[in-house]
Design a protein around this motif. Structure first.
Motif, PDB file in Angstrom:
ATOM      1  N   TYR A 182       0.820  -1.210   0.000  1.00 31.30           N
ATOM      2  CA  TYR A 182       0.000   0.000   0.000  1.00 31.30           C
ATOM      3  C   TYR A 182       0.858   1.266   0.000  1.00 31.30           C
ATOM      4  O   TYR A 182       0.368   2.354  -0.326  1.00 31.30           O
ATOM      5  CB  TYR A 182      -0.933   0.016   1.208  1.00 31.30           C
ATOM      6  N   LEU A 183       2.133   1.131   0.363  1.00 30.81           N
ATOM      7  CA  LEU A 183       3.035   2.283   0.390  1.00 30.81           C
ATOM      8  C   LEU A 183       3.676   2.541  -0.966  1.00 30.81           C
ATOM      9  O   LEU A 183       4.324   3.574  -1.155  1.00 30.81           O
ATOM     10  CB  LEU A 183       4.130   2.062   1.443  1.00 30.81           C
ATOM     11  N   ASN A 184       3.498   1.618  -1.910  1.00 25.74           N
ATOM     12  CA  ASN A 184       4.115   1.764  -3.230  1.00 25.74           C
ATOM     13  C   ASN A 184       3.332   2.738  -4.104  1.00 25.74           C
ATOM     14  O   ASN A 184       2.121   2.895  -3.950  1.00 25.74           O
ATOM     15  CB  ASN A 184       4.179   0.401  -3.934  1.00 25.74           C
ATOM     16  N   GLU A 185       4.037   3.365  -5.042  1.00 31.58           N
ATOM     17  CA  GLU A 185       3.385   4.307  -5.949  1.00 31.58           C
ATOM     18  C   GLU A 185       2.354   3.624  -6.834  1.00 31.58           C
ATOM     19  O   GLU A 185       1.385   4.246  -7.270  1.00 31.58           O
ATOM     20  CB  GLU A 185       4.438   5.014  -6.819  1.00 31.58           C
ATOM     21  N   ASP A 186       2.555   2.341  -7.113  1.00 28.22           N
ATOM     22  CA  ASP A 186       1.646   1.624  -7.999  1.00 28.22           C
ATOM     23  C   ASP A 186       0.555   0.874  -7.246  1.00 28.22           C
ATOM     24  O   ASP A 186      -0.086  -0.019  -7.792  1.00 28.22           O
ATOM     25  CB  ASP A 186       2.429   0.642  -8.874  1.00 28.22           C
ATOM     26  N   ALA A 187       0.312   1.246  -5.989  1.00 23.99           N
ATOM     27  CA  ALA A 187      -0.634   0.506  -5.147  1.00 23.99           C
ATOM     28  C   ALA A 187      -2.020   0.413  -5.783  1.00 23.99           C
ATOM     29  O   ALA A 187      -2.633  -0.660  -5.817  1.00 23.99           O
ATOM     30  CB  ALA A 187      -0.720   1.132  -3.762  1.00 23.99           C
ATOM     31  N   ALA A 188      -2.525   1.512  -6.302  1.00 26.59           N
ATOM     32  CA  ALA A 188      -3.882   1.518  -6.857  1.00 26.59           C
ATOM     33  C   ALA A 188      -3.979   0.617  -8.087  1.00 26.59           C
ATOM     34  O   ALA A 188      -4.921  -0.171  -8.222  1.00 26.59           O
ATOM     35  CB  ALA A 188      -4.294   2.948  -7.208  1.00 26.59           C
ATOM     36  N   VAL A 189      -2.991   0.714  -8.973  1.00 24.16           N
ATOM     37  CA  VAL A 189      -2.980  -0.113 -10.179  1.00 24.16           C
ATOM     38  C   VAL A 189      -2.835  -1.584  -9.809  1.00 24.16           C
ATOM     39  O   VAL A 189      -3.507  -2.456 -10.367  1.00 24.16           O
ATOM     40  CB  VAL A 189      -1.843   0.317 -11.118  1.00 24.16           C
ATOM     41  N   ARG A 190      -1.956  -1.857  -8.863  1.00 28.72           N
ATOM     42  CA  ARG A 190      -1.723  -3.240  -8.433  1.00 28.72           C
ATOM     43  C   ARG A 190      -2.993  -3.840  -7.843  1.00 28.72           C
ATOM     44  O   ARG A 190      -3.317  -5.013  -8.095  1.00 28.72           O
ATOM     45  CB  ARG A 190      -0.584  -3.266  -7.408  1.00 28.72           C
ATOM     46  N   LEU A 191      -3.730  -3.054  -7.074  1.00 29.96           N
ATOM     47  CA  LEU A 191      -4.944  -3.553  -6.441  1.00 29.96           C
ATOM     48  C   LEU A 191      -6.012  -3.880  -7.479  1.00 29.96           C
ATOM     49  O   LEU A 191      -6.703  -4.908  -7.388  1.00 29.96           O
ATOM     50  CB  LEU A 191      -5.475  -2.525  -5.437  1.00 29.96           C
ATOM     51  N   VAL A 192      -6.144  -3.027  -8.487  1.00 28.78           N
ATOM     52  CA  VAL A 192      -7.105  -3.299  -9.565  1.00 28.78           C
ATOM     53  C   VAL A 192      -6.740  -4.591 -10.284  1.00 28.78           C
ATOM     54  O   VAL A 192      -7.613  -5.420 -10.578  1.00 28.78           O
ATOM     55  CB  VAL A 192      -7.147  -2.113 -10.548  1.00 28.78           C
ATOM     56  N   ARG A 193      -5.458  -4.770 -10.555  1.00 24.73           N
ATOM     57  CA  ARG A 193      -5.011  -5.975 -11.259  1.00 24.73           C
ATOM     58  C   ARG A 193      -5.270  -7.228 -10.435  1.00 24.73           C
ATOM     59  O   ARG A 193      -5.734  -8.247 -10.958  1.00 24.73           O
ATOM     60  CB  ARG A 193      -3.526  -5.855 -11.592  1.00 24.73           C
ATOM     61  N   LYS A 194      -5.004  -7.153  -9.137  1.00 28.12           N
ATOM     62  CA  LYS A 194      -5.215  -8.315  -8.274  1.00 28.12           C
ATOM     63  C   LYS A 194      -6.682  -8.708  -8.221  1.00 28.12           C
ATOM     64  O   LYS A 194      -7.023  -9.895  -8.225  1.00 28.12           O
ATOM     65  CB  LYS A 194      -4.698  -8.013  -6.860  1.00 28.12           C
ATOM     66  N   LYS A 195      -7.548  -7.719  -8.181  1.00 31.14           N
ATOM     67  CA  LYS A 195      -8.980  -8.019  -8.127  1.00 31.14           C
ATOM     68  C   LYS A 195      -9.470  -8.626  -9.431  1.00 31.14           C
ATOM     69  O   LYS A 195     -10.431  -9.400  -9.437  1.00 31.14           O
ATOM     70  CB  LYS A 195      -9.762  -6.750  -7.781  1.00 31.14           C
ATOM     71  N   ALA A 196      -8.804  -8.293 -10.525  1.00 32.28           N
ATOM     72  CA  ALA A 196      -9.166  -8.895 -11.813  1.00 32.28           C
ATOM     73  C   ALA A 196      -8.612 -10.310 -11.935  1.00 32.28           C
ATOM     74  O   ALA A 196      -9.256 -11.196 -12.517  1.00 32.28           O
ATOM     75  CB  ALA A 196      -8.648  -8.029 -12.956  1.00 32.28           C
ATOM     76  N   GLU A 197      -7.423 -10.537 -11.389  1.00 29.29           N
ATOM     77  CA  GLU A 197      -6.792 -11.853 -11.506  1.00 29.29           C
ATOM     78  C   GLU A 197      -7.462 -12.899 -10.614  1.00 29.29           C
ATOM     79  O   GLU A 197      -7.515 -14.071 -10.975  1.00 29.29           O
ATOM     80  CB  GLU A 197      -5.301 -11.734 -11.152  1.00 29.29           C
ATOM     81  N   ARG A 198      -7.929 -12.517  -9.439  1.00 30.85           N
ATOM     82  CA  ARG A 198      -8.670 -13.416  -8.534  1.00 30.85           C
ATOM     83  C   ARG A 198      -7.924 -14.736  -8.315  1.00 30.85           C
ATOM     84  O   ARG A 198      -8.516 -15.815  -8.360  1.00 30.85           O
ATOM     85  CB  ARG A 198     -10.070 -13.680  -9.080  1.00 30.85           C
ATOM     86  N   THR A 199      -6.640 -14.638  -8.043  1.00 28.71           N
ATOM     87  CA  THR A 199      -5.830 -15.849  -7.914  1.00 28.71           C
ATOM     88  C   THR A 199      -6.342 -16.770  -6.815  1.00 28.71           C
ATOM     89  O   THR A 199      -6.474 -17.987  -7.011  1.00 28.71           O
ATOM     90  CB  THR A 199      -4.364 -15.478  -7.646  1.00 28.71           C
ATOM     91  N   VAL A 200      -6.641 -16.215  -5.662  1.00 21.70           N
ATOM     92  CA  VAL A 200      -7.115 -17.032  -4.539  1.00 21.70           C
ATOM     93  C   VAL A 200      -8.488 -17.623  -4.849  1.00 21.70           C
ATOM     94  O   VAL A 200      -8.719 -18.829  -4.705  1.00 21.70           O
ATOM     95  CB  VAL A 200      -7.172 -16.202  -3.239  1.00 21.70           C
ATOM     96  N   ALA A 201      -9.403 -16.779  -5.274  1.00 18.06           N
ATOM     97  CA  ALA A 201     -10.785 -17.225  -5.489  1.00 18.06           C
ATOM     98  C   ALA A 201     -10.872 -18.296  -6.573  1.00 18.06           C
ATOM     99  O   ALA A 201     -11.578 -19.300  -6.417  1.00 18.06           O
ATOM    100  CB  ALA A 201     -11.665 -16.036  -5.849  1.00 18.06           C
ATOM    101  N   LEU A 202     -10.154 -18.107  -7.677  1.00 17.59           N
ATOM    102  CA  LEU A 202     -10.245 -19.063  -8.775  1.00 17.59           C
ATOM    103  C   LEU A 202      -9.639 -20.414  -8.396  1.00 17.59           C
ATOM    104  O   LEU A 202     -10.154 -21.469  -8.799  1.00 17.59           O
ATOM    105  CB  LEU A 202      -9.563 -18.504 -10.015  1.00 17.59           C
ATOM    106  N   ALA A 203      -8.551 -20.387  -7.618  1.00 15.85           N
ATOM    107  CA  ALA A 203      -7.965 -21.648  -7.164  1.00 15.85           C
ATOM    108  C   ALA A 203      -8.892 -22.359  -6.193  1.00 15.85           C
ATOM    109  O   ALA A 203      -9.081 -23.580  -6.274  1.00 15.85           O
ATOM    110  CB  ALA A 203      -6.603 -21.391  -6.520  1.00 15.85           C
ATOM    111  N   GLN A 204      -9.479 -21.601  -5.270  1.00 10.02           N
ATOM    112  CA  GLN A 204     -10.422 -22.186  -4.319  1.00 10.02           C
ATOM    113  C   GLN A 204     -11.635 -22.765  -5.030  1.00 10.02           C
ATOM    114  O   GLN A 204     -12.096 -23.875  -4.720  1.00 10.02           O
ATOM    115  CB  GLN A 204     -10.867 -21.124  -3.308  1.00 10.02           C
ATOM    116  N   GLU A 205     -12.144 -22.034  -6.002  1.00  9.42           N
ATOM    117  CA  GLU A 205     -13.309 -22.500  -6.743  1.00  9.42           C
ATOM    118  C   GLU A 205     -13.009 -23.781  -7.511  1.00  9.42           C
ATOM    119  O   GLU A 205     -13.836 -24.697  -7.564  1.00  9.42           O
ATOM    120  CB  GLU A 205     -13.798 -21.403  -7.693  1.00  9.42           C
ATOM    121  N   MET A 206     -11.828 -23.861  -8.111  1.00 10.51           N
ATOM    122  CA  MET A 206     -11.474 -25.078  -8.838  1.00 10.51           C
ATOM    123  C   MET A 206     -11.355 -26.263  -7.890  1.00 10.51           C
ATOM    124  O   MET A 206     -11.825 -27.373  -8.199  1.00 10.51           O
ATOM    125  CB  MET A 206     -10.171 -24.884  -9.609  1.00 10.51           C
ATOM    126  N   ALA A 207     -10.747 -26.037  -6.736  1.00  8.32           N
ATOM    127  CA  ALA A 207     -10.625 -27.117  -5.755  1.00  8.32           C
ATOM    128  C   ALA A 207     -11.995 -27.619  -5.328  1.00  8.32           C
ATOM    129  O   ALA A 207     -12.237 -28.829  -5.261  1.00  8.32           O
ATOM    130  CB  ALA A 207      -9.829 -26.631  -4.547  1.00  8.32           C
TER     131      ALA A 207
END
Length: 288
Positions: A220-245
């Motif tokens: 959250y202290l990084n300059e790219d925090a906002a962009v990174r957060l948008v990307r993470k919410k689009a990637e859904r790494t945790v949710a998609l792995a959990q859903e597949m399991a």
């Protein structure tokens, strides 16, 4: 004081070129010093070998000597990497670990070559037809106790390989798999997956806590925090792995699943814990 190069004990490497042509892979290999059991050693095959092999080595040699306390026995590690001192070969891994169809993307750096994906079928054939037979020539292996591990794009490759050839490995370990890639095209492979012909296989999916919809506190202290957060919410790494399991667990085609969330870890810091878990799965002491 004289400094000398250091190498990991009981480790070797060899370069193996695909029979179909192309640049060689560098195979990092660990073999136990003790005599193999009657049925042969269990085997862990890994992608991104340059980066992941040292983690796996350290995890195994610190646990296997104490099996009653760790639940881990000795085994063989074969990590598929590239002839480089860098942890990753970005161009080659994109091709090797990115599932079909073949596609091209803009260069990583201005003026560089386009990034191509789609070669996962070739890598899977290399593992099946060349690597596994070659390993069987140099060390006694138990063909019923083979495991495959991959992280990130390597996790995506692990899923692709599972859906294509589920009988090739007994344990499939996909850490932080990029299921979102190309609009989650891997789900098409899942839908068309092959039925397991023999015994039930196990798929272990995992992700780091900060691969979900929250950044790590320092991020959250990084300059790219906002962009990174948008990307993470689009990637859904945790949710998609959990859903597949959840979707695959107990399916009639012989796949059993587990999902694990590693607390406090990001996409890159999760490599260590995920590799450690792969060691625990691949070399689990019988009846432990």
């Amino acid at each position: 004081m004289t400094e000398q190069a250091y190498c990991l004990p009981r480790t070797t490497y060899f370069d193996l070129a695909p029979e179909t042509g192309g640049d060689p892979y560098r195979i990092f290999l660990f073999r136990p010093a003790v005599e193999a059991p009657v049925g042969g050693w269990p085997l862990l095959v890994m992608t991104d070998g340059n980066a992941n092999f040292p983690f796996a080595f350290a995890s195994l040699v610190t646990q296997a000597p104490y099996p009653s306390g760790t639940g881990v026995d000795w085994g063989v590690i074969a990590a598929i990497g590239y002839p480089t001192d860098d942890p990753y070969d970005a161009m080659r891994r994109a091709w090797d670990l990115g599932p079909p169809p073949v596609k091209s993307y803009p260069p990583y750096v201005e003026g560089g070559p386009p990034v191509r994906i789609g070669g996962s079928g070739e890598l899977l054939a290399f593992i099946d037809k060349q690597l596994l037979p070659r390993l069987a020539e140099v060390v006694l292996l138990d063909a019923t106790r083979r495991s495959l591990f991959g992280h990130s794009f390597g996790g995506l490759f692990t899923l692709y390989a599972l859906f294509e050839k589920p009988d090739l490995f007994a344990n499939w370990i996909a850490a932080s798999p990029t299921i979102y890639w190309e609009g989650s095209e891997i789900l098409k492979n899942e839908a068309l997956r092959q039925t397991v012909a023999g015994n039930e296989v196990m798929l272990h999916l995992s992700a780091g806590e900060y691969e979900g919809e929250e950044l790590a506190p320092f991020q959250y202290l990084n300059e790219d925090a906002a962009v990174r957060l948008v990307r993470k919410k689009a990637e859904r790494t945790v949710a998609l792995a959990q859903e597949m399991a959840d979707r695959l667990d107990g399916a009639a085609d012989g796949i059993r699943t587990q999902f694990e969330l590693f607390a406090g870890e990001t996409h890159m810091s999760v490599v260590g814990p995920a590799v450690n878990r792969a060691i625990g799965i691949a070399f689990r002491r019988p009846n432990s």
